[in-house]
Design a protein around this motif. Structure first.
Motif, mmCIF file in Angstrom:
data_model
loop_
_atom_site.group_PDB
_atom_site.id
_atom_site.type_symbol
_atom_site.label_atom_id
_atom_site.label_comp_id
_atom_site.label_asym_id
_atom_site.label_seq_id
_atom_site.Cartn_x
_atom_site.Cartn_y
_atom_site.Cartn_z
ATOM 1 N N ASP A 190 -60.272 -109.026 27.302
ATOM 2 C CA ASP A 190 -60.991 -108.246 26.309
ATOM 3 C C ASP A 190 -60.126 -107.107 25.762
ATOM 4 N N GLU A 191 -60.133 -106.960 24.429
ATOM 5 C CA GLU A 191 -59.302 -105.931 23.811
ATOM 6 C C GLU A 191 -59.797 -104.527 24.128
ATOM 7 N N VAL A 192 -61.119 -104.371 24.145
ATOM 8 C CA VAL A 192 -61.661 -103.038 24.423
ATOM 9 C C VAL A 192 -61.261 -102.608 25.833
ATOM 10 N N LEU A 193 -61.299 -103.561 26.754
ATOM 11 C CA LEU A 193 -60.923 -103.240 28.126
ATOM 12 C C LEU A 193 -59.426 -102.927 28.216
ATOM 13 N N ASP A 210 -57.678 -101.622 25.773
ATOM 14 C CA ASP A 210 -57.560 -100.274 25.196
ATOM 15 C C ASP A 210 -57.990 -99.219 26.208
ATOM 16 N N THR A 211 -59.060 -99.532 26.940
ATOM 17 C CA THR A 211 -59.533 -98.598 27.952
ATOM 18 C C THR A 211 -58.427 -98.313 28.961
ATOM 19 N N CYS A 212 -57.760 -99.362 29.417
ATOM 20 C CA CYS A 212 -56.669 -99.184 30.375
ATOM 21 C C CYS A 212 -55.562 -98.327 29.775
ATOM 22 N N ARG A 235 -58.115 -109.944 37.183
ATOM 23 C CA ARG A 235 -59.569 -110.057 37.238
ATOM 24 C C ARG A 235 -60.146 -110.673 35.979
ATOM 25 N N SER A 236 -59.627 -110.299 34.810
ATOM 26 C CA SER A 236 -60.180 -110.921 33.600
ATOM 27 C C SER A 236 -59.887 -112.397 33.558
ATOM 28 N N HIS A 267 -56.548 -104.944 38.350
ATOM 29 C CA HIS A 267 -57.917 -104.697 37.891
ATOM 30 C C HIS A 267 -58.187 -105.213 36.492
ATOM 31 N N LEU A 268 -57.152 -105.410 35.688
ATOM 32 C CA LEU A 268 -57.407 -105.926 34.340
ATOM 33 C C LEU A 268 -56.936 -107.373 34.210
#
Lengths: 259, 271
Positions: free
Chosen positions: B159-162, B164-166, B183-184, B179-180
């Motif tokens: 996910d792009e939003v995730l 960006d969050t990272c 897991r994704s 974690h990103l």
């Protein structure tokens, strides 16, 4: 403090050139709560992504606390509109809030305190062990806000954070974010398409023009610091300000054909 | 708000509790019964009665046999499968994360993937001898592909939003990988791993049939060559049971690993 100097952003994809932001200049002094409104498609999200260091500017510069932004700056937190996609579904609420602190190598005891305080501040003291998808939309956005609080940013950017929650939850979250801002003294840039929300929340409303975006109006909101969903919104001054912003947005919308 | 109690439909009652067990076990029980009845009194040498096969099963698969033939097979399977998982995920993360690496490796990987792994048994025998290493390599080489390709897809589809969050919260390096990225991709990785498991079992048997002096595949072929037909059938049965047991273990592991994924999907459907 957040400074935006002659920001310009042109998207160049598949042979199509879209000038999202024309020439944008404004400064948000330290500790100010500034709201950005504008007609849809006026590059509000682009502005925010540039300010967050997630998107390179075509020209101009953004300065956060004296340092030019080239990549996501330390001390700057973002709350995204898509709360459901910005939380880690495989982490519990507590771990979601703690992960950025872990990345900063903050010691465990300090981390625990920060997470506890942040979750208590957003009213989720008893949801530590839940997974985000077990919570309602409004609660998920609270988790995202808690994560931002725990990060202890000097600048907080919010991209239409309440656009996807129902009206009552939205009112609660608005009051929550006012309270958080007053407590933390953080510089807050809040992007929204909702005029009422902008006037209710901000000390200042920056109205953007349609693309290619410029600042169309920069309005100080001289409402009292203690705001309340009932009395503030019933205030004559609130209606006046709201009317002024509304008129300005109508003007930039219809003025789109003018050179 | 209290959720309104709903009458459970017949279907949902069948899907949970004793009904579910009944559904899962029902058809196999019926088939075994049909086999038993149809083969009872059979005098055909190659199709002995099921009762004789079961007697042979008990006689054949003693603890000694298990130690000398089943455990070596399982060990090869475990090592080959583990190599494929680790290699497939590691390479998949690399290929999925970088466009350059993808452009560089994709044609090569497509070519290697197109080679049927059993063909490589003679090649690997030449290169690394008749020992366990050959079998492990064949298993690993054969079942790495679904893991690899699914990992690539999973890593690319995050996910792009995730992401960006990272980026904005300074989550880099190992934390980000753990974690990103992983897991994704984990739902896809698990899908690939499930496909890989059945391929691994097949290759374990095939490699042992071609070149081995112990193991399940070897034993079944020995029985067939020695005209020990009920014993041969019992070996086939054992392989089937092993497959079921491994699939069950896999499902348990998946439920632990992907609890969030299934929970999220159920939650979305109910909302």
């Amino acid at each position: 403090m957040l400074e935006v100097w002659n920001l310009r952003k042109v998207y160049d994809a598949h042979g199509r050139r879209v000038e999202a932001i024309g020439d944008l200049t404004f400064t948000v002094p330290g500790g100010q709560f500034a709201c950005v409104v504008g007609p849809s498609g006026c590059g509000k999200t682009t502005l925010l992504r540039c300010a967050a260091g997630l998107l390179p500017a075509t020209a101009g510069e953004i300065i956060v606390d004296g340092a030019r932004v080239t990549s996501p700056p330390a001390g700057l937190a973002v709350v995204f509109q898509e709360y459901g996609r910005s939380l880690f579904p495989w982490l519990r609420v507590r771990d979601n809030v703690a992960l950025p602190l872990k990345a900063q190598r903050i010691a465990r005891s300090r981390r625990d305190t920060l997470v506890d305080e942040a979750l208590a501040a957003v009213g989720l003291a008893d949801a530590h062990t839940a997974y985000p998808w077990q919570l309602s939309g409004g609660m998920q956005q609270r988790v995202a806000i808690a994560r931002a609080i725990a990060y202890q940013p000097r600048v907080l950017l919010m991209d239409e954070p309440f656009a996807a929650v129902d009206a009552q939850t939205r009112a609660d979250l608005e009051d929550l974010i006012r309270a958080v801002w007053r407590r933390l003294g953080v510089t807050l840039l809040f992007v929204t398409h909702d005029i009422d929300e902008a006037v209710y929340l901000g000390q200042r409303v920056i109205v953007l023009s349609a693309a290619p975006t410029r600042v169309a109006e920069d309005l100080a909101v001289d409402l009292p610091a203690d705001r309340d969903q009932l009395t503030t919104r019933a205030d004559a001054r609130f209606a006046e300000l709201r009317g002024a912003v509304y008129a300005q947005i109508q003007k930039v919308k219809t003025g789109r054909t003018e050179p | 708000m209290k959720p309104t109690p709903r009458k459970r439909s017949l279907r949902s009652r069948f899907r949970g509790g004793p009904g579910r067990v009944l559904l899962a076990v029902g058809l196999p029980v019926v088939l075994v019964a049909v086999w038993w009845a149809a083969s009872a009194g059979s005098t055909d040498f190659y199709r002995p009665p099921l009762s004789r096969i079961l007697v042979a099963f008990a006689d054949t698969w003693t603890w000694d046999r298990i130690r000398s033939d089943v455990l070596p097979s399982l060990a090869r399977l475990a090592v080959g499968y583990a190599l494929a998982l680790v290699g497939g995920v590691a390479l998949g993360v690399l290929v999925g994360s970088s466009r350059t690496v993808r452009a560089l490796l994709e044609p090569l990987l497509e070519f290697l993937r197109a080679i049927p792994p059993p063909v490589l048994v003679p090649v690997f025998i030449l290169l690394s001898g008749l020992g366990d290493r050959t079998k492990v390599l064949v298993i690993a080489f054969g079942c790495v592909w679904p893991v690899l390709l699914n990992t690539v897809e999973g890593v690319r589809g995050r996910d792009e939003v995730l992401s960006d969050t990272c980026r904005s919260y300074g989550i880099h390096g190992v934390l980000r990988l753990r974690h990103l990225v992983l897991r994704s991709a984990s739902p896809q990785i698990v899908t690939g791993a499930r496909q890989a498991l059945s391929i691994a079992i097949i290759l374990m048997v095939i490699s042992e049939m071609i070149a081995a002096n112990n193991g399940l595949g070897f034993t079944v072929v020995q029985f067939q060559r020695g005209f020990q037909i009920p014993e041969m059938w019992s070996g086939v049965l054992l392989l089937g049971l092993l497959g079921v047991a491994l699939a069950g273990a896999f499902q348990l592991a998946e439920r632990r690993l992907l609890g969030w994924y299934h929970g999220q999907r159920t939650g979305r459907r109910e909302r």
